[in-house]
Design a protein around this motif. Sequence first.
Motif, short mmCIF file in Angstrom:
data_model
loop_
_atom_site.label_atom_id
_atom_site.label_comp_id
_atom_site.label_asym_id
_atom_site.label_seq_id
_atom_site.Cartn_x
_atom_site.Cartn_y
_atom_site.Cartn_z
N TYR A 1 0.85 -1.19 0.00
CA TYR A 1 0.00 0.00 0.00
C TYR A 1 0.89 1.24 0.00
CZ TYR A 1 -3.92 -3.06 1.15
OH TYR A 1 -4.88 -4.05 1.11
N MET A 2 0.48 2.27 -0.78
CA MET A 2 1.35 3.44 -0.97
C MET A 2 0.52 4.71 -1.13
SD MET A 2 3.85 1.66 -3.82
CE MET A 2 2.45 0.99 -4.72
N GLY A 3 1.09 5.83 -0.72
CA GLY A 3 0.47 7.13 -0.92
C GLY A 3 1.41 8.06 -1.66
N ASP A 4 0.84 8.98 -2.43
CA ASP A 4 1.59 9.99 -3.18
C ASP A 4 1.39 11.32 -2.46
OD1 ASP A 4 2.71 11.77 -4.98
OD2 ASP A 4 1.68 10.95 -6.74
N ASP A 5 2.43 11.78 -1.78
CA ASP A 5 2.31 12.90 -0.85
C ASP A 5 2.37 14.26 -1.56
OD1 ASP A 5 2.25 14.65 1.22
OD2 ASP A 5 4.20 14.12 2.04
N GLU A 6 1.25 14.63 -2.13
CA GLU A 6 1.08 15.98 -2.65
C GLU A 6 -0.42 16.25 -2.75
OE1 GLU A 6 3.31 19.02 -5.71
OE2 GLU A 6 3.65 16.86 -5.89
N ARG A 7 -0.77 17.52 -2.77
CA ARG A 7 -2.18 17.88 -2.86
C ARG A 7 -2.81 17.28 -4.11
NH1 ARG A 7 -2.21 23.12 -4.09
NH2 ARG A 7 0.03 23.40 -4.05
N PHE A 8 -4.00 16.68 -3.93
CA PHE A 8 -4.82 16.12 -5.01
C PHE A 8 -4.16 14.93 -5.71
CE2 PHE A 8 -5.88 20.78 -4.95
CZ PHE A 8 -7.12 20.65 -4.33
N GLU A 9 -3.34 14.19 -4.97
CA GLU A 9 -2.75 12.98 -5.55
C GLU A 9 -3.46 11.74 -5.02
OE1 GLU A 9 -0.99 12.96 -8.10
OE2 GLU A 9 -0.39 15.06 -8.16
N TYR A 10 -2.90 10.56 -5.29
CA TYR A 10 -3.65 9.32 -5.23
C TYR A 10 -3.12 8.32 -4.21
CZ TYR A 10 -4.96 11.25 -9.77
OH TYR A 10 -5.40 12.09 -10.77
N VAL A 11 -3.99 7.34 -3.91
CA VAL A 11 -3.62 6.18 -3.11
C VAL A 11 -3.45 5.00 -4.07
CG1 VAL A 11 -4.41 4.56 -1.34
CG2 VAL A 11 -4.81 7.02 -1.06
N TYR A 12 -2.38 4.20 -3.85
CA TYR A 12 -2.05 3.10 -4.75
C TYR A 12 -1.87 1.80 -3.96
CZ TYR A 12 -0.64 6.81 -8.05
OH TYR A 12 -0.60 7.91 -8.88
N LYS A 13 -1.93 0.69 -4.72
CA LYS A 13 -1.45 -0.57 -4.16
C LYS A 13 -0.86 -1.42 -5.28
CE LYS A 13 -5.42 -3.79 -4.13
NZ LYS A 13 -6.33 -4.58 -3.26
N PHE A 14 -0.02 -2.35 -4.87
CA PHE A 14 0.62 -3.29 -5.78
C PHE A 14 0.34 -4.70 -5.26
CE2 PHE A 14 4.24 -6.18 -6.18
CZ PHE A 14 4.40 -6.26 -7.56
N VAL A 15 -0.03 -5.61 -6.15
CA VAL A 15 -0.28 -7.01 -5.78
C VAL A 15 0.69 -7.89 -6.56
CG1 VAL A 15 -1.95 -8.90 -5.74
CG2 VAL A 15 -2.72 -6.53 -5.35
N SER A 16 1.47 -8.67 -5.85
CA SER A 16 2.51 -9.48 -6.50
C SER A 16 1.90 -10.65 -7.26
CB SER A 16 3.50 -10.01 -5.45
OG SER A 16 2.89 -11.01 -4.64
N ASP A 17 2.64 -11.13 -8.25
CA ASP A 17 2.26 -12.34 -8.97
C ASP A 17 2.59 -13.59 -8.16
OD1 ASP A 17 1.29 -11.06 -11.21
OD2 ASP A 17 3.21 -11.12 -12.27
N LYS A 18 3.77 -13.59 -7.55
CA LYS A 18 4.26 -14.77 -6.85
C LYS A 18 3.85 -14.74 -5.38
CE LYS A 18 8.24 -15.20 -9.95
NZ LYS A 18 9.73 -15.21 -10.04
N ARG A 19 3.94 -15.90 -4.76
CA ARG A 19 3.57 -16.06 -3.37
C ARG A 19 4.80 -16.12 -2.47
NH1 ARG A 19 -0.17 -17.76 -6.65
NH2 ARG A 19 -2.38 -17.83 -6.04
N MET A 20 4.64 -15.59 -1.28
CA MET A 20 5.74 -15.59 -0.33
C MET A 20 6.00 -16.99 0.20
SD MET A 20 6.25 -13.19 3.04
CE MET A 20 5.58 -14.33 4.24
N ARG A 21 7.27 -17.31 0.35
CA ARG A 21 7.66 -18.57 0.97
C ARG A 21 7.98 -18.34 2.44
NH1 ARG A 21 12.04 -21.01 -3.40
NH2 ARG A 21 10.60 -21.22 -5.18
N LYS A 22 7.53 -19.24 3.28
CA LYS A 22 7.84 -19.16 4.70
C LYS A 22 9.22 -19.76 4.94
CE LYS A 22 3.02 -19.36 6.16
NZ LYS A 22 1.99 -20.07 6.99
#
Length: 697
Positions: free
Chosen positions: A384-405
Amino acid sequence: MRRLPLLSDGRHSSRAPETCLFRCGNACAGHAPNTSGNRYFGSVLRDSISRRNLLGAGAVALAAPLIPAASAAASQSAGSTGIPAGTAAAGVPGNDGAPAGDHLGFPAVPPDSGDRVTVPEGFEYDVLIRWGDPVLAGAPPFDFDNQTEAAQSGQFGPNNDYCALVPLRSDGRWLMVSNHEYVNELLMFPGWDPEGPSEEHVRTSWAAYGMSVVLVERPRAGGRMRARSSSRWNRRITLHTPFEMRGPAAGSPLLRTGADPTGRTVLGTMANCAGGTTPWGTVLSGEENVHMPFAHAEKATDPVVKEGLKRYGFAEGASLRAWEKYDERFDLGKEPHEAHRFGWIVEVDPSDPESVPVKHTALGRFKHEGATISVAPDGRVVAYMGDDERFEYVYKFVSDKRMRKGEDWASRRHNMGLLDSGTLYAARFTGDSPAEEIDGSGQLPSDGEFDGTGNWLPLAHNDRSFVPGMTSDEVYVFTRIAADRAGATRMDRPEDVEADPRTGRVYAALTNNDYRGAAGQPGPDEANPRKDNRDGHVLELCERRDDPTSERFVWRLMLVCGDPESPSSYYAGYDKSRVSAISCPDNLAFDPAGNMWIATDSGGQGGVNDGLYMVPLSGPERGRVQRFLTIPAGAECCGPVVGEDHVLVSVQHPGEMPDATPENPASHWPDGGDSQPRAAVIAVRRKDGGPILRHSG
């Protein structure tokens, strides 16, 4: 001497003009780079699609499994969003000046305006490390009057922001990673000449940027922490440290320069603001106001590049710091693509001082506040990410691969590649109240909450663009433009965006936007409901079916910050006579008990120093904001780290106040006497070594 272009419109009169100038180039005083014609979420889908139709019949129950039974009974009606709202419990003592034995574990400290750190009764703090303290073996002690590039390259940098503690396998030892966001040369160097800074001053500034990795030890649980200089783990990352570009845009022609025709190796990182710690033990850092050091945006000839430079706020003419005089990569007339090599999420492995840090193109390029990671039920990771300026957006990125424990080398290597491929999204929020009820005053609509639904708009997946007219490389390099065209919602300075590790709910700090509703600017909407929003708000988001990979969510505003006596403020339905007033939420953190901690950046709004606040997220005290500490005048509270028995805070730019100079400093913190102010990391603990939260009622 050339007159500096200091802030002059008075919109942030409590903030030192030099802070605005040197950190972000007066971004809040000029026109916002976002001039797109996006529809605002007050109008998107409101008249045609109900919330229940959009999310399906299960929307109301989305968050129900997250509510502890004890808090559910004390909650207000969840309404149609399905996120529980708490009510105040009778007999809860007041916040400011609350007695010892407070239900939340500490007595709230009162507002302060002095040159000091204040902590609750029964607590104390230590300065772990300050600007100029040695980090590497052989680094000299700090000498304010004789700073050099060689010395600063081995010393802790100035204006530390994000702070992370990555535990080592042995108890009581961590690797602390700190960002160094910016340099204020007016206060850093006696005799700095803005008309023609010396090469030594410029090179010392280059060494001051970046990140520090420092070993921190504690001899016993609950005891005092100390930073170790000259440890084999310690590291300084500066504007000359090589970084590897990875992900779908690595090698793109838009990233190639004369010095790097491959577009895969970048020297340095800068303007590092907030960040995040990954489940695999690395640290993410967001490059934010990267437009500042570059000169001559008007000399770029490629129309695509020119549009991008304008959208990201790169200025025409000479730069403030004259870096282009000593390195032509900062002259956009000569190297227009160098600008594209900054503005990314970077990843550093603190456990390997020899490792090459990475810039992740799959997470998009904008003015990153930071990035925090959630692990989905299926093992994929979400940033999850934010763009820190007036009138900007909230973003997210979803990975293709899965995390290994596991902590074995193969699993860790696999996990360090998770951010190389996946889907990048921008958020669109839709309110559920009639447009006439969102009048800009901050008054709650008739349903009692600012709330609604939303969806994540896909921008790109690896080499596939979902934005008409843009290639995938253009989406990643000019992510702001892609979000404009996709129709994302323009927000009031999205800074930290973090998921509560206990519940998965996502919280976004919208710091402020006093241009909301101004002439020629976007008006209020349900997620940004106030005109002239000087105090900011905190948004709470619940992904559909509690799955962070979902493309739909419900949301509401948990806090609408400001004076509790003002009808325009809202504290999650809690009795506002019993809260600590809070303004300009910036960084967020969560403690093991499930409370949220908020660091503020108000610039001394109302004559009150910034600080760190704690607020319960569920139960009868949900919304009860309580001030835990305050920091010196002129400083910004950053990078909180909250553990069972310790709290770390970054105290950034103490004494950065109007009329301050090296000859007449406005602060002498932390060393006292007639010393110069120095940004630092502090560690707060109970005097008896006990847990931070000690419930008594």
